[in-house]
Write a protein that holds these residues in place. Structure first.
Motif, PDB file in Angstrom:
ATOM      1  N   LEU A  68       0.822  -1.204   0.000  1.00 64.06           N
ATOM      2  CA  LEU A  68       0.000   0.000   0.000  1.00 64.06           C
ATOM      3  C   LEU A  68       0.855   1.252   0.000  1.00 64.06           C
ATOM      4  O   LEU A  68       0.668   2.157  -0.797  1.00 64.06           O
ATOM      5  N   THR A  72      -9.945  -7.281  -0.821  1.00 65.30           N
ATOM      6  CA  THR A  72      -8.815  -7.597   0.034  1.00 65.30           C
ATOM      7  C   THR A  72      -8.831  -9.078   0.382  1.00 65.30           C
ATOM      8  O   THR A  72      -9.868  -9.633   0.744  1.00 65.30           O
ATOM      9  N   PRO A  82      -4.340  -3.340  12.029  1.00 67.12           N
ATOM     10  CA  PRO A  82      -3.864  -2.802  10.749  1.00 67.12           C
ATOM     11  C   PRO A  82      -2.591  -3.502  10.301  1.00 67.12           C
ATOM     12  O   PRO A  82      -1.752  -3.879  11.127  1.00 67.12           O
ATOM     13  N   THR A  83      -2.471  -3.678   8.995  1.00 65.88           N
ATOM     14  CA  THR A  83      -1.238  -4.250   8.470  1.00 65.88           C
ATOM     15  C   THR A  83      -0.089  -3.271   8.687  1.00 65.88           C
ATOM     16  O   THR A  83      -0.286  -2.100   9.027  1.00 65.88           O
ATOM     17  N   ASP A 116       1.803  -1.862   6.495  1.00 67.71           N
ATOM     18  CA  ASP A 116       1.703  -0.740   5.566  1.00 67.71           C
ATOM     19  C   ASP A 116       0.598   0.225   5.968  1.00 67.71           C
ATOM     20  O   ASP A 116       0.750   1.444   5.872  1.00 67.71           O
ATOM     21  N   GLU A 117      -0.560  -0.319   6.405  1.00 63.73           N
ATOM     22  CA  GLU A 117      -1.649   0.544   6.852  1.00 63.73           C
ATOM     23  C   GLU A 117      -1.225   1.365   8.059  1.00 63.73           C
ATOM     24  O   GLU A 117      -1.547   2.559   8.158  1.00 63.73           O
ATOM     25  N   GLN A 118      -0.492   0.745   8.980  1.00 58.34           N
ATOM     26  CA  GLN A 118      -0.056   1.464  10.172  1.00 58.34           C
ATOM     27  C   GLN A 118       0.916   2.578   9.821  1.00 58.34           C
ATOM     28  O   GLN A 118       0.878   3.669  10.412  1.00 58.34           O
ATOM     29  N   SER A 166      -3.190   1.598  -4.367  1.00 60.01           N
ATOM     30  CA  SER A 166      -3.340   0.258  -3.824  1.00 60.01           C
ATOM     31  C   SER A 166      -3.789  -0.730  -4.883  1.00 60.01           C
ATOM     32  O   SER A 166      -4.509  -0.383  -5.817  1.00 60.01           O
ATOM     33  N   SER A 196      -9.408  -0.484  -0.632  1.00 61.90           N
ATOM     34  CA  SER A 196      -8.751   0.156   0.517  1.00 61.90           C
ATOM     35  C   SER A 196      -9.746   0.781   1.489  1.00 61.90           C
ATOM     36  O   SER A 196      -9.467   1.818   2.083  1.00 61.90           O
ATOM     37  N   ALA A 252      -8.095   1.042   4.855  1.00 59.82           N
ATOM     38  CA  ALA A 252      -7.110   2.127   4.904  1.00 59.82           C
ATOM     39  C   ALA A 252      -7.810   3.481   4.969  1.00 59.82           C
ATOM     40  O   ALA A 252      -7.410   4.371   5.728  1.00 59.82           O
TER      41      ALA A 252
END
Length: 454
Positions: A3, A87, A97-98, A100-102, A155, A159, A162
């Motif tokens: 992401l 997803t 959150p993953t 990347d999301e974090q 992405s 998302s 996100a």
């Protein structure tokens, strides 16, 4: 591609190719851009301009829209557009959150803390978002957050999760400025989800450029007992398209918008229409509200607005419209969670430091229980909102989840705002402290529809 890796503005938003290759590089570069720019110095120093805007908004304005941008028709007419992939499931109930999301949330949190929060009070008074704040949001890629890579977005997958995390983080800075920043990207997301190839190729390239068009989703109407699923605005079929008539309210940044997604009743069924603001028959009226004032809310008076047949966005059976409503409600729930968290973060140190009768007021059971209830309800709101967003991102039915989240966030979000004001006592009533503004903003959750979506 991850992401954050795909958040590579390259020449568009100023990151080098090296910075855009890895998530850490992107996050560090984005934070560096904010720290090194003069945005932080300029925010809050626009008092004369803001006072002029406030005076104009308070007294009311009425204007015919006139957009300078021309959206050149492109793409294959009648062909289906690109759709983001759902997803992939993790096989367990895990809303963490993953990585990347974090990292994306960390970047947006910095934006909310260093840019939105300092500008919030002046923006609320002016009923307008400072351009510096909006530019900072564009710099970190907010307008393309909900688009897949194939459409110039960030992405490979849907998302919605996100987008929910970003809305929550932004609202921790200020809900009104969050709505103003997210509104254009919400229109881009809607076109990415339901637009035809021609619609996507005509409008979406502009959202990935430096000069991002101002846009908004207009669903709310100023009617008693308004039912978003039964809009009073009508769309009547003609030989070459449709004619729209009605009034939409609570439209963010409507006076400067260049593109609207407008909800209207077509043959008794709600549908969405893409309407350029330069279309004859659209009049914008100032509509300052109790809360979310920084979003520059307006009304749209639609009088015999003629749009072509290809202005219809998505299906005509009501399914597209209903999904738009549900995704918008997730966004508003996320905004409620972020603002509620701001209340909690503010009142906890306050009650510990504020003394009465020789001891901190936090030592009083009634105060401690009230703070604990805020934390409990806030976590419930967050979990329901995240679950609805996760199901939306996975392409699963989320009707039940979003209904529960909406109900809880509308009721408990407003209560959190009220308790925040109560915990500050007399200080909660004055503008010296931001809690009164958060209380006003949280009351919007139960009445606002559309405007933003994930």
């Amino acid at each position: 591609m991850s992401l954050i890796q795909s958040l590579r503005p390259g020449g568009k938003h100023g990151l080098s190719s090296k910075e855009s290759r890895d998530p850490i590089g992107y996050a560090v570069a984005a934070l560096s851009r904010l720290a090194q720019s003069d945005v932080l110095d300029r925010v809050g120093l626009r008092r004369q301009a803001e006072q002029a805007v406030f005076t104009t908004t308070r007294s009311g304005f009425r204007t015919i829209t006139a957009a300078s941008r021309t959206f050149a028709k492109a793409g294959t007419k009648g062909s289906a557009g690109v759709r983001p992939a759902a997803t992939a499931g993790r096989g367990a109930f895990d809303l963490t959150p993953t990585e990347d999301e974090q990292m994306l949330v960390d970047v947006v949190t910095e934006l909310a803390t260093e840019v939105l929060r300092p500008a919030a009070a002046a923006a609320d008074e002016a009923c307008a978002a400072p351009e510096d704040v909006l530019a900072a949001g564009r710099d970190v890629g907010l307008p393309i957050l909900g688009l897949p890579e194939a459409l110039g977005g960030i992405s490979e997958e849907r998302s919605a999760m996100a987008g929910t995390l970003v809305a929550e983080a932004l609202a921790h800075g200020d809900m009104g400025l969050a709505v103003a920043s997210l509104a254009p990207g919400s229109v881009a997301t809607a076109i990415g989800l339901w637009g035809t190839d021609a619609q996507q190729q005509t409008y979406l390239p502009a959202f990935s450029e430096d000069d991002v068009p101002v846009a908004a989703i207009a669903l709310t109407e100023p009617t008693v007992l308004f039912d978003v699923m039964s809009p009073s605005t009508t769309a009547t079929r003609t030989d070459d398209g449709f004619v729209l008539n009605g009034v939409k309210s609570a439209v963010p940044r409507g006076a400067e918008a260049e593109l609207f997604v407008i909800g209207a009743s077509l043959d008794g069924t709600p549908a969405l229409f893409l309407v350029e603001s330069s279309t004859a028959g659209i009049e914008v009226v100032a509509d300052p509200a109790m809360g979310v004032r920084a979003a520059g809310l307006t009304k749209l008076d639609l009088t015999d607005v003629h749009v072509p047949a290809d202005a219809l966005l998505g299906a005509t059976d009501g399914s597209t419209y209903a999904e738009c409503v549900r995704l918008a409600r997730i966004a508003w729930c996320a905004l409620a969670v972020g603002t509620g968290q701001a209340v909690l973060d503010y009142v906890v140190p306050y009650v510990k430091e504020r003394e009465a009768f020789g001891e901190p007021v936090a030592h009083r059971q009634s105060v401690a229980f009230m703070v604990a209830n805020i934390a409990i309800e806030l976590q419930s709101m967050r979990l329901l909102t995240w679950k609805a967003a996760a199901r939306a991102a996975a392409g699963k039915d989320f009707t039940r989840e979003v209904a529960l989240a909406r109900k809880l966030c509308a009721d408990k979000g407003m209560q959190i705002g009220l308790d925040g004001v109560q915990l500050l006592g007399g200080h909660g009533f004055v503008k010296e402290h931001p809690v009164e503004r958060w209380y006003r903003d949280l009351r919007a959750i139960g009445v606002m529809e559309g405007a933003v979506l994930v």
